[in-house]
Design a protein around this motif. Structure first.
Motif, mmCIF file in Angstrom:
data_model
loop_
_atom_site.group_PDB
_atom_site.id
_atom_site.type_symbol
_atom_site.label_atom_id
_atom_site.label_comp_id
_atom_site.label_asym_id
_atom_site.label_seq_id
_atom_site.Cartn_x
_atom_site.Cartn_y
_atom_site.Cartn_z
ATOM 1 N N SER A 47 -3.406 10.287 -2.204
ATOM 2 C CA SER A 47 -3.871 9.037 -2.815
ATOM 3 C C SER A 47 -3.315 7.849 -2.046
ATOM 4 O O SER A 47 -2.242 7.913 -1.446
ATOM 5 C CB SER A 47 -3.452 8.971 -4.291
ATOM 6 O OG SER A 47 -2.051 9.053 -4.408
ATOM 7 N N ARG A 48 -4.108 6.807 -2.046
ATOM 8 C CA ARG A 48 -3.700 5.523 -1.466
ATOM 9 C C ARG A 48 -3.836 4.498 -2.584
ATOM 10 O O ARG A 48 -4.911 4.330 -3.155
ATOM 11 C CB ARG A 48 -4.569 5.143 -0.282
ATOM 12 C CG ARG A 48 -4.136 3.844 0.379
ATOM 13 C CD ARG A 48 -4.979 3.482 1.598
ATOM 14 N NE ARG A 48 -4.803 4.457 2.649
ATOM 15 C CZ ARG A 48 -5.797 5.185 3.179
ATOM 16 N NH1 ARG A 48 -7.025 5.058 2.738
ATOM 17 N NH2 ARG A 48 -5.558 6.042 4.145
ATOM 18 N N GLN A 77 0.863 -1.172 0.000
ATOM 19 C CA GLN A 77 0.000 0.000 0.000
ATOM 20 C C GLN A 77 0.907 1.232 0.000
ATOM 21 O O GLN A 77 1.840 1.311 0.807
ATOM 22 C CB GLN A 77 -0.889 0.014 1.235
ATOM 23 C CG GLN A 77 -1.864 1.174 1.255
ATOM 24 C CD GLN A 77 -2.759 1.091 2.469
ATOM 25 O OE1 GLN A 77 -2.364 1.537 3.541
ATOM 26 N NE2 GLN A 77 -3.934 0.519 2.304
ATOM 27 N N SER A 81 -6.127 -1.297 -6.422
ATOM 28 C CA SER A 81 -7.123 -0.249 -6.161
ATOM 29 C C SER A 81 -6.425 1.092 -5.964
ATOM 30 O O SER A 81 -5.221 1.149 -5.681
ATOM 31 C CB SER A 81 -7.976 -0.579 -4.924
ATOM 32 O OG SER A 81 -7.194 -0.564 -3.751
ATOM 33 N N TYR A 82 -7.200 2.144 -6.108
ATOM 34 C CA TYR A 82 -6.700 3.511 -5.984
ATOM 35 C C TYR A 82 -7.805 4.326 -5.344
ATOM 36 O O TYR A 82 -8.966 4.241 -5.754
ATOM 37 C CB TYR A 82 -6.372 4.058 -7.379
ATOM 38 C CG TYR A 82 -5.880 5.474 -7.396
ATOM 39 C CD1 TYR A 82 -4.524 5.749 -7.368
ATOM 40 C CD2 TYR A 82 -6.761 6.552 -7.452
ATOM 41 C CE1 TYR A 82 -4.048 7.054 -7.393
ATOM 42 C CE2 TYR A 82 -6.304 7.850 -7.469
ATOM 43 C CZ TYR A 82 -4.949 8.095 -7.446
ATOM 44 O OH TYR A 82 -4.492 9.383 -7.463
ATOM 45 N N GLU A 83 -7.453 5.128 -4.335
ATOM 46 C CA GLU A 83 -8.468 5.971 -3.706
ATOM 47 C C GLU A 83 -7.860 7.299 -3.280
ATOM 48 O O GLU A 83 -6.664 7.389 -2.986
ATOM 49 C CB GLU A 83 -9.086 5.263 -2.504
ATOM 50 C CG GLU A 83 -8.102 4.972 -1.392
ATOM 51 C CD GLU A 83 -8.705 4.191 -0.239
ATOM 52 O OE1 GLU A 83 -9.797 4.561 0.237
ATOM 53 O OE2 GLU A 83 -8.077 3.213 0.187
ATOM 54 N N ASN A 84 -8.689 8.328 -3.276
ATOM 55 C CA ASN A 84 -8.267 9.629 -2.760
ATOM 56 C C ASN A 84 -8.428 9.616 -1.246
ATOM 57 O O ASN A 84 -9.348 8.991 -0.718
ATOM 58 C CB ASN A 84 -9.130 10.747 -3.354
ATOM 59 C CG ASN A 84 -8.837 10.950 -4.824
ATOM 60 O OD1 ASN A 84 -7.728 10.741 -5.289
ATOM 61 N ND2 ASN A 84 -9.853 11.343 -5.578
ATOM 62 N N ILE A 85 -7.509 10.311 -0.566
ATOM 63 C CA ILE A 85 -7.591 10.399 0.890
ATOM 64 C C ILE A 85 -7.424 11.863 1.309
ATOM 65 O O ILE A 85 -6.841 12.660 0.600
ATOM 66 C CB ILE A 85 -6.500 9.540 1.585
ATOM 67 C CG1 ILE A 85 -5.096 9.975 1.147
ATOM 68 C CG2 ILE A 85 -6.725 8.067 1.311
ATOM 69 C CD1 ILE A 85 -3.980 9.326 1.938
ATOM 70 N N ASN A 145 -3.151 0.524 -3.744
ATOM 71 C CA ASN A 145 -2.892 -0.853 -3.331
ATOM 72 C C ASN A 145 -2.414 -1.618 -4.555
ATOM 73 O O ASN A 145 -3.044 -1.577 -5.616
ATOM 74 C CB ASN A 145 -4.156 -1.488 -2.745
ATOM 75 C CG ASN A 145 -4.560 -0.801 -1.463
ATOM 76 O OD1 ASN A 145 -3.801 -0.798 -0.502
ATOM 77 N ND2 ASN A 145 -5.730 -0.188 -1.437
#
Length: 152
Positions: free
Chosen positions: A114-115, A102, A142-146, A117
């Motif tokens: 961004s995070r 991660q 996966s990709y996500e904004n944080i 995985n």
């Protein structure tokens, strides 16, 4: 248990430990933005399939890429966290590995971080008594904004 069996088991455990330490040096080099230390983790002819169409051959190209990424004034933090490593030794000087990773990335110019995985598929080679990464393929999961205020 024969002495030869015991010695081979110890050698296998030492090789696995050395490869784990190689991975840790790689991740800390990213965190520390130390491109020279990162490049030392690779064989001279290493090949990276970094994802998103990025393929790099040899340490000169690897250094050029990570200079651009890690030494950017816009990069505030890139922090990888790796776990669940599987290391399969195929000989005394070759091995394959798979890791779940991660990566949290924060940039000065962006309000969100961004995070990412990803899983790494790797091949290792022992050169002059030291394990190095010979090949790496990243598979993004996966990709996500944080929100940076929540911390990495």
């Amino acid at each position: 248990m024969s002495q030869a069996t015991l010695e081979s088991r110890i050698a296998r455990l030492e090789a696995e430990s050395d490869i784990q330490k190689l991975r840790y040096r790689y991740w800390f080099a990213i965190l520390d933005k130390n491109v020279d230390a990162l490049v030392k983790c690779f064989t001279p002819d290493a090949f990276l399939e970094y994802g998103m169409g990025i393929e790099l051959s040899g340490t000169d190209k690897i250094k050029e890429f990570f200079d651009m990424i890690l030494l950017s004034e816009d990069l505030a933090l890139q922090m990888p966290r790796g776990a669940n490593g599987i290391i399969d030794l195929s000989s005394e000087t070759t091995a394959d590995g798979r890791w779940l990773v991660q990566v949290v990335m924060l940039r000065h110019s962006e309000k969100v971080g961004s995070r990412i995985n990803v899983q790494y598929f790797e091949r290792y080679e022992k050169i002059d008594g030291e394990w190095k990464i010979k090949a790496m393929k990243n598979d993004y999961l996966s990709y996500e904004n944080i929100d940076p205020r929540d911390g990495p």
